[in-house]
Design a protein around this motif. Structure first.
Motif, PDB file in Angstrom:
ATOM      1  N   GLN A  19       0.842  -1.197   0.000  1.00 56.83           N
ATOM      2  CA  GLN A  19       0.000   0.000   0.000  1.00 56.83           C
ATOM      3  C   GLN A  19       0.879   1.249   0.000  1.00 56.83           C
ATOM      4  OE1 GLN A  19      -2.647   0.572   3.405  1.00 56.83           O
ATOM      5  NE2 GLN A  19      -4.232   1.256   1.997  1.00 56.83           N
ATOM      6  N   ARG A  20       0.554   2.172  -0.895  1.00 60.86           N
ATOM      7  CA  ARG A  20       1.308   3.425  -0.978  1.00 60.86           C
ATOM      8  C   ARG A  20       1.040   4.268   0.266  1.00 60.86           C
ATOM      9  NH1 ARG A  20       3.871   4.410  -5.524  1.00 60.86           N
ATOM     10  NH2 ARG A  20       3.806   6.669  -5.274  1.00 60.86           N
ATOM     11  N   GLN A  21       2.099   4.812   0.817  1.00 57.29           N
ATOM     12  CA  GLN A  21       2.014   5.532   2.083  1.00 57.29           C
ATOM     13  C   GLN A  21       1.535   6.968   1.920  1.00 57.29           C
ATOM     14  OE1 GLN A  21       6.209   4.159   2.921  1.00 57.29           O
ATOM     15  NE2 GLN A  21       5.400   4.381   4.985  1.00 57.29           N
ATOM     16  N   GLU A  22       1.096   7.523   3.051  1.00 58.25           N
ATOM     17  CA  GLU A  22       0.701   8.931   3.091  1.00 58.25           C
ATOM     18  C   GLU A  22       1.861   9.789   2.604  1.00 58.25           C
ATOM     19  OE1 GLU A  22      -2.282  10.338   3.701  1.00 58.25           O
ATOM     20  OE2 GLU A  22      -3.013   8.277   3.793  1.00 58.25           O
ATOM     21  N   GLY A  23       1.530  10.832   1.855  1.00 59.04           N
ATOM     22  CA  GLY A  23       2.549  11.736   1.352  1.00 59.04           C
ATOM     23  C   GLY A  23       3.078  11.349  -0.017  1.00 59.04           C
ATOM     24  N   LYS A  24       2.785  10.130  -0.464  1.00 59.35           N
ATOM     25  CA  LYS A  24       3.213   9.695  -1.797  1.00 59.35           C
ATOM     26  C   LYS A  24       2.089   9.938  -2.796  1.00 59.35           C
ATOM     27  CE  LYS A  24       6.700   6.146  -1.214  1.00 59.35           C
ATOM     28  NZ  LYS A  24       7.126   4.859  -1.740  1.00 59.35           N
ATOM     29  N   MET A  79      -0.780   9.233  -5.033  1.00 60.62           N
ATOM     30  CA  MET A  79      -1.858   8.244  -4.935  1.00 60.62           C
ATOM     31  C   MET A  79      -1.743   7.376  -3.679  1.00 60.62           C
ATOM     32  SD  MET A  79      -2.808   7.390  -8.872  1.00 60.62           S
ATOM     33  CE  MET A  79      -4.495   7.007  -8.430  1.00 60.62           C
ATOM     34  N   ALA A  80      -1.523   8.031  -2.550  1.00 60.87           N
ATOM     35  CA  ALA A  80      -1.426   7.349  -1.256  1.00 60.87           C
ATOM     36  C   ALA A  80      -2.685   6.530  -0.996  1.00 60.87           C
ATOM     37  CB  ALA A  80      -1.226   8.378  -0.144  1.00 60.87           C
ATOM     38  N   GLY A  81      -2.499   5.382  -0.382  1.00 64.06           N
ATOM     39  CA  GLY A  81      -3.622   4.513  -0.041  1.00 64.06           C
ATOM     40  C   GLY A  81      -3.920   3.460  -1.098  1.00 64.06           C
ATOM     41  N   PHE A  82      -3.500   3.705  -2.329  1.00 62.60           N
ATOM     42  CA  PHE A  82      -3.682   2.704  -3.383  1.00 62.60           C
ATOM     43  C   PHE A  82      -2.680   1.572  -3.178  1.00 62.60           C
ATOM     44  CE2 PHE A  82      -6.020   6.083  -5.281  1.00 62.60           C
ATOM     45  CZ  PHE A  82      -6.842   5.523  -6.251  1.00 62.60           C
ATOM     46  N   TRP A  83      -3.005   0.416  -3.732  1.00 64.17           N
ATOM     47  CA  TRP A  83      -2.134  -0.757  -3.650  1.00 64.17           C
ATOM     48  C   TRP A  83      -1.377  -0.909  -4.957  1.00 64.17           C
ATOM     49  CZ3 TRP A  83      -1.574  -3.688   0.761  1.00 64.17           C
ATOM     50  CH2 TRP A  83      -2.456  -3.372   1.816  1.00 64.17           C
ATOM     51  N   GLU A  84      -0.177  -1.492  -4.875  1.00 66.29           N
ATOM     52  CA  GLU A  84       0.675  -1.648  -6.049  1.00 66.29           C
ATOM     53  C   GLU A  84       1.557  -2.885  -5.895  1.00 66.29           C
ATOM     54  OE1 GLU A  84       3.413   1.624  -6.341  1.00 66.29           O
ATOM     55  OE2 GLU A  84       4.038   1.413  -4.254  1.00 66.29           O
ATOM     56  N   PHE A  85       2.133  -3.281  -7.008  1.00 67.17           N
ATOM     57  CA  PHE A  85       3.168  -4.308  -6.961  1.00 67.17           C
ATOM     58  C   PHE A  85       4.464  -3.616  -6.555  1.00 67.17           C
ATOM     59  CE2 PHE A  85       0.101  -5.709 -10.218  1.00 67.17           C
ATOM     60  CZ  PHE A  85      -0.335  -6.862  -9.585  1.00 67.17           C
ATOM     61  N   PRO A  86       5.266  -4.250  -5.686  1.00 69.84           N
ATOM     62  CA  PRO A  86       6.516  -3.609  -5.253  1.00 69.84           C
ATOM     63  C   PRO A  86       7.414  -3.289  -6.441  1.00 69.84           C
ATOM     64  CG  PRO A  86       6.036  -5.557  -3.933  1.00 69.84           C
ATOM     65  CD  PRO A  86       5.058  -5.547  -5.067  1.00 69.84           C
ATOM     66  N   GLY A  87       8.137  -2.183  -6.325  1.00 67.37           N
ATOM     67  CA  GLY A  87       9.040  -1.761  -7.385  1.00 67.37           C
ATOM     68  C   GLY A  87       9.215  -0.263  -7.357  1.00 67.37           C
ATOM     69  N   LEU A 103      -7.266  -9.768  -6.765  1.00 63.68           N
ATOM     70  CA  LEU A 103      -6.677  -8.440  -6.949  1.00 63.68           C
ATOM     71  C   LEU A 103      -7.629  -7.449  -7.611  1.00 63.68           C
ATOM     72  CD1 LEU A 103      -3.044  -9.378  -8.017  1.00 63.68           C
ATOM     73  CD2 LEU A 103      -3.822  -8.549  -5.781  1.00 63.68           C
ATOM     74  N   SER A 104      -8.573  -7.947  -8.398  1.00 61.92           N
ATOM     75  CA  SER A 104      -9.502  -7.030  -9.070  1.00 61.92           C
ATOM     76  C   SER A 104     -10.471  -6.371  -8.082  1.00 61.92           C
ATOM     77  CB  SER A 104     -10.279  -7.762 -10.157  1.00 61.92           C
ATOM     78  OG  SER A 104     -10.980  -8.848  -9.608  1.00 61.92           O
ATOM     79  N   LYS A 105     -10.559  -6.895  -6.856  1.00 63.14           N
ATOM     80  CA  LYS A 105     -11.442  -6.323  -5.833  1.00 63.14           C
ATOM     81  C   LYS A 105     -10.716  -5.298  -4.962  1.00 63.14           C
ATOM     82  CE  LYS A 105     -13.485 -10.878  -5.542  1.00 63.14           C
ATOM     83  NZ  LYS A 105     -13.182 -12.117  -4.860  1.00 63.14           N
ATOM     84  N   ILE A 106      -9.420  -5.088  -5.230  1.00 57.63           N
ATOM     85  CA  ILE A 106      -8.593  -4.228  -4.391  1.00 57.63           C
ATOM     86  C   ILE A 106      -8.358  -2.901  -5.114  1.00 57.63           C
ATOM     87  CG2 ILE A 106      -6.268  -4.054  -3.387  1.00 57.63           C
ATOM     88  CD1 ILE A 106      -6.498  -7.118  -3.004  1.00 57.63           C
ATOM     89  N   ASN A 107      -8.171  -1.845  -4.342  1.00 63.55           N
ATOM     90  CA  ASN A 107      -7.952  -0.501  -4.875  1.00 63.55           C
ATOM     91  C   ASN A 107      -6.510  -0.381  -5.384  1.00 63.55           C
ATOM     92  OD1 ASN A 107      -8.645   2.123  -5.479  1.00 63.55           O
ATOM     93  ND2 ASN A 107      -8.133   2.884  -3.442  1.00 63.55           N
TER      94      ASN A 107
END
Length: 136
Positions: free
Chosen positions: A25-30, A32-40, A115-119
């Motif tokens: 999950q992308r952290q506050e201050g980044k 699109m914070a709060g969205f989920w992503e693949f690491p990288g 994964l399609s159910k996740i933000n």
């Protein structure tokens, strides 16, 4: 890719023994914070996408994939309002060490079908169907 600025990104589909994929999950201050992503992360100047992946996975997850059998499986593009992303997705099933959230991010393992159910980040969404077909 309609925008002038193009950002190249390498991302990892880290797959465990139960065929679940790791997302962060992308952290506050980044962006699109709060969205989920693949690491990288972003490919730096004079860096190849696979070198970026090794560096980013080490920084974010604390594991070494230098000698692992990771391979590119697909790529996608996405136009955000201010820039465009060219995203390379690699699959990795083996690594040295134990995955941990080195940057304070929340990590979760999910089956590709869920994964399609996740933000997820908009740029990562097109990768989900490919993972459903690839990871089983």
């Amino acid at each position: 890719m309609g925008n002038s600025k193009i950002v190249m990104v390498s991302a990892a589909a880290m797959v465990d023994v139960d065929n679940r994929v790791l997302i962060a999950q992308r952290q506050e201050g980044k962006f699109m914070a709060g969205f989920w992503e693949f690491p990288g992360g972003k490919v730096e100047k004079d860096e190849l996408p696979n070198q970026c992946l090794v560096r980013e996975v080490g920084e974010e997850l604390g594991v070494n994939i230098t000698n692992s059998c990771f391979s590119p499986i697909t790529f996608t593009t996405y136009d955000y309002p201010d820039f465009s992303v060219l995203l390379f997705l690699y699959i990795c099933r083996e690594w040295e060490g134990f995955i941990q959230a080195r940057e304070g991010q929340v990590l979760k393992w999910h089956r590709p079908n869920d994964l399609s159910k996740i933000n997820m980040l908009p740029a990562d969404i097109p990768l989900i169907s490919y993972l459903r077909d690839t990871v089983s």
